[in-house]
Every structure is written in structure tokens, then in C-alpha cells.
Scaffold this motif. Structure first.
Motif, short mmCIF file in Angstrom:
data_model
loop_
_atom_site.label_atom_id
_atom_site.label_comp_id
_atom_site.label_asym_id
_atom_site.label_seq_id
_atom_site.Cartn_x
_atom_site.Cartn_y
_atom_site.Cartn_z
N GLU A 6 -7.68 10.50 9.32
CA GLU A 6 -8.53 11.68 9.34
C GLU A 6 -9.81 11.37 8.57
N ARG A 7 -10.91 11.91 9.08
CA ARG A 7 -12.18 11.81 8.38
C ARG A 7 -12.74 13.22 8.22
N ALA A 8 -12.96 13.62 6.97
CA ALA A 8 -13.44 14.97 6.65
C ALA A 8 -12.53 16.03 7.27
N GLY A 9 -11.23 15.77 7.26
CA GLY A 9 -10.26 16.74 7.76
C GLY A 9 -10.04 16.73 9.25
N GLU A 10 -10.77 15.90 9.98
CA GLU A 10 -10.63 15.84 11.42
C GLU A 10 -9.92 14.55 11.82
N ALA A 11 -8.95 14.68 12.75
CA ALA A 11 -8.24 13.51 13.22
C ALA A 11 -9.19 12.58 13.98
N ALA A 57 0.84 -1.19 0.00
CA ALA A 57 0.00 0.00 0.00
C ALA A 57 0.89 1.25 0.00
N VAL A 58 0.42 2.33 -0.63
CA VAL A 58 1.15 3.59 -0.61
C VAL A 58 1.07 4.14 0.80
N PRO A 59 2.05 5.02 1.20
CA PRO A 59 2.07 5.50 2.59
C PRO A 59 0.79 6.22 3.01
N VAL A 60 0.18 6.98 2.09
CA VAL A 60 -1.05 7.70 2.41
C VAL A 60 -2.14 7.27 1.44
N VAL A 61 -3.25 6.81 2.00
CA VAL A 61 -4.39 6.38 1.19
C VAL A 61 -5.53 7.37 1.44
N ALA A 62 -6.02 7.99 0.38
CA ALA A 62 -7.12 8.94 0.49
C ALA A 62 -8.28 8.45 -0.35
N VAL A 63 -9.39 8.13 0.31
CA VAL A 63 -10.60 7.69 -0.38
C VAL A 63 -11.80 8.37 0.28
N LEU A 90 -13.81 -9.78 16.07
CA LEU A 90 -13.84 -8.98 14.85
C LEU A 90 -15.12 -8.17 14.76
N ARG A 91 -16.25 -8.78 15.04
CA ARG A 91 -17.52 -8.07 14.90
C ARG A 91 -17.55 -6.82 15.78
N VAL A 92 -17.08 -6.96 17.02
CA VAL A 92 -17.10 -5.83 17.95
C VAL A 92 -16.17 -4.72 17.46
N HIS A 93 -14.95 -5.07 17.13
CA HIS A 93 -13.97 -4.04 16.75
C HIS A 93 -14.26 -3.45 15.38
N MET A 94 -14.76 -4.24 14.45
CA MET A 94 -15.12 -3.69 13.15
C MET A 94 -16.32 -2.75 13.27
N ALA A 95 -17.23 -3.05 14.17
CA ALA A 95 -18.35 -2.13 14.41
C ALA A 95 -17.83 -0.79 14.91
N ASN A 96 -16.82 -0.81 15.79
CA ASN A 96 -16.24 0.43 16.28
C ASN A 96 -15.51 1.19 15.17
N VAL A 97 -14.79 0.45 14.31
CA VAL A 97 -14.10 1.09 13.19
C VAL A 97 -15.10 1.79 12.29
N ARG A 98 -16.20 1.13 11.97
CA ARG A 98 -17.21 1.75 11.11
C ARG A 98 -17.84 2.96 11.78
N ARG A 99 -18.10 2.85 13.08
CA ARG A 99 -18.72 3.97 13.79
C ARG A 99 -17.83 5.21 13.72
N LYS A 100 -16.52 5.01 13.76
CA LYS A 100 -15.59 6.14 13.75
C LYS A 100 -15.27 6.65 12.35
N LEU A 101 -15.28 5.74 11.35
CA LEU A 101 -14.74 6.11 10.04
C LEU A 101 -15.77 6.18 8.91
N GLU A 102 -16.92 5.57 9.09
CA GLU A 102 -17.92 5.59 8.03
C GLU A 102 -18.95 6.69 8.29
#
Length: 231
Positions: free
Chosen positions: A144-149, A125-131, A192-204
Motif C-alpha cells: 500500500e502507498r498512502a493507504g491505497e493498494a 524481515a518482519v512480516p509488515v514493513v512500514a516506512v 533490472l533497470r526496466v523493472h526497477m523503474a516501474n517499481v519506483r513509478r508505482k511506489l515512490e
């Protein structure tokens, strides 16, 4: 020209794939058996392999093991089987992705492009991924999400990092559990289910309809760089 090895024991599928791929300027090599596929792979060194999971001599899994003994060529499985266990076994053996018959050419071509992109970049993967709204710095371990850490726990970061380094590729539950928690946790899917739910809550933007951190039910997860893909 990109060379694709098509391995399938059904003549009509070999013909259809050869016609469609050659029309898109791929060089196509055809095999109808596992042993024939291994010989052609050694002789022609294809850039990508489309491999049927059910063959008359060797199984698709045996062919994967034969290839992975000496090459990291991308392998996309072709299967009519609905059993998740077969697909998970193929992915754990070293396949990169799969499509289920009958499949559309657009879907297959998209998966081929993703696999070939990973090969072209050396699989790293490249060092910085922006999607979309996300900016993921793999070197500095920052998101960062929408410019916020966004603060991620160490475990959440490891999940994000592993998925991003395998962008667009299906990563099985076992692979993620082993990578993040270690080999003794490969059956703890609840983690996985618990931690992926937290990842989505923070990043999606909409955690109930994620655009980037997608689930393949019963199999694993993908980090999608194309957020419009709603698989």
C-alpha cells in the motif's frame, strides 16, 4: 557490549577507529593481517567486522571466504579503491556493505547500526514493513502507498520482496538477477533497470528522486528504511 573486529594494515586507521569506537562503548579487537583477523575472529567471535580490502598477506576477499565458511557475522569493507568491480566482488563473496576511505564516522556508524540491526533480528524481515507512505506486507504479498493498494506484477513483487528482506543492505545486480530470474540471467542488467523503474513509478512519491528504492551506480540497489537518507 558489542565487539568489533577492525582489520587494517595501516596503524593510524586502526588507532583512529579504536579510539572512536571505544568512545562509543564498543569493545574493539585489532588485526593488521588477514590471517590474524581469521584467528581473532575464531577466538573472540566478534559481533561485526570492519575489513580492509587490501591486506599484506591475504586479500580481503579471501578473508571474507574464510569467515563465511563458519559465521554470518556482518562484514563492512573499508576500501580506498574506486573500481566498482572490487566492491561488487566483495559483496558477492558475502560482505554486507562497504565504505570508501576517507569516510566520516557518522556514515560508518550508520552502516554499522544497520548491519547490527539485521543480525539482532536474525536477518529476517518482519512480516509488515512500514516506512514513509509505504506499507509492505511480506506474508500477504500486498503493498500500500498512502493507504491505497498498489498492484505489482509478480516480477516487481519479487524485486521488492528481495530488497525489503535485505533492508538497508546493498544487494548487487547479480544477486537480484539470480534471485528473481535465475542463474542464467546474471548479466541481464537491462531487465533490472526496466523493472526497477516501474517499481519506483508505482511506489515512490517522486520516482526521479527515490527515497526508498535507491541505486548504487554500477553495483546494485538498496531498500532504505530511513527515507531521509539520500545516498
Amino acid at each position: 557490549m558489542t565487539t568489533v573486529l577492525v582489520v587494517d594494515d595501516e596503524p593510524q586507521i586502526r588507532r583512529a577507529l579504536a579510539t572512536n569506537l571505544r568512545a562509543r562503548e564498543f569493545e574493539v579487537v585489532l588485526a593488521e593481517s588477514g590471517r590474524g583477523a581469521l584467528q581473532l575472529a575464531a577466538d573472540r567471535h566478534p559481533d561485526l567486522v570492519l575489513l580492509d580490502i587490501g591486506l599484506p598477506d591475504l586479500t580481503g576477499i579471501e578473508v571474507i571466504h574464510g569467515l563465511r565458511g563458519w559465521t554470518e557475522v556482518p562484514i563492512i569493507m573499508l576500501t580506498v579503491r574506486s573500481e566498482e568491480a572490487d566492491k561488487v566482488e566483495a559483496l558477492d563473496a558475502g560482505a554486507d556493505d562497504f565504505v570508501t576511505k576517507p569516510f566520516g564516522m557518522n556514515e560508518l556508524l550508520a552502516r554499522m547500526r544497520a548491519a547490527l540491526r539485521r543480525t539482532a533480528s536474525g536477518g529476517e524481515a518482519v512480516p509488515v514493513v512500514a516506512v514513509g507512505q509505504l506499507r509492505i506486507d511480506l506474508a500477504d504479498k500486498r503493498v500500500e502507498r498512502a493507504g491505497e493498494a498498489v498492484h505489482l506484477t509478480p516480477t516487481e513483487w519479487e524485486l521488492v520482496e528481495h530488497l525489503v528482506r535485505h533492508s538497508d543492505r546493498l544487494v548487487t545486480q547479480r544477486q537480484l538477477l539470480t534471485a528473481v530470474w535465475g542463474p542464467n540471467f546474471d548479466d541481464e542488467s537491462g531487465y533490472l533497470r526496466v523493472h526497477m523503474a516501474n517499481v519506483r513509478r508505482k511506489l515512490e512519491a517522486d520516482p526521479s528522486h527515490p527515497r526508498h528504492f535507491k541505486t548504487e551506480p554500477g553495483m546494485g540497489y538498496r531498500f532504505l528504511t530511513d527515507g531521509d537518507d539520500q545516498r
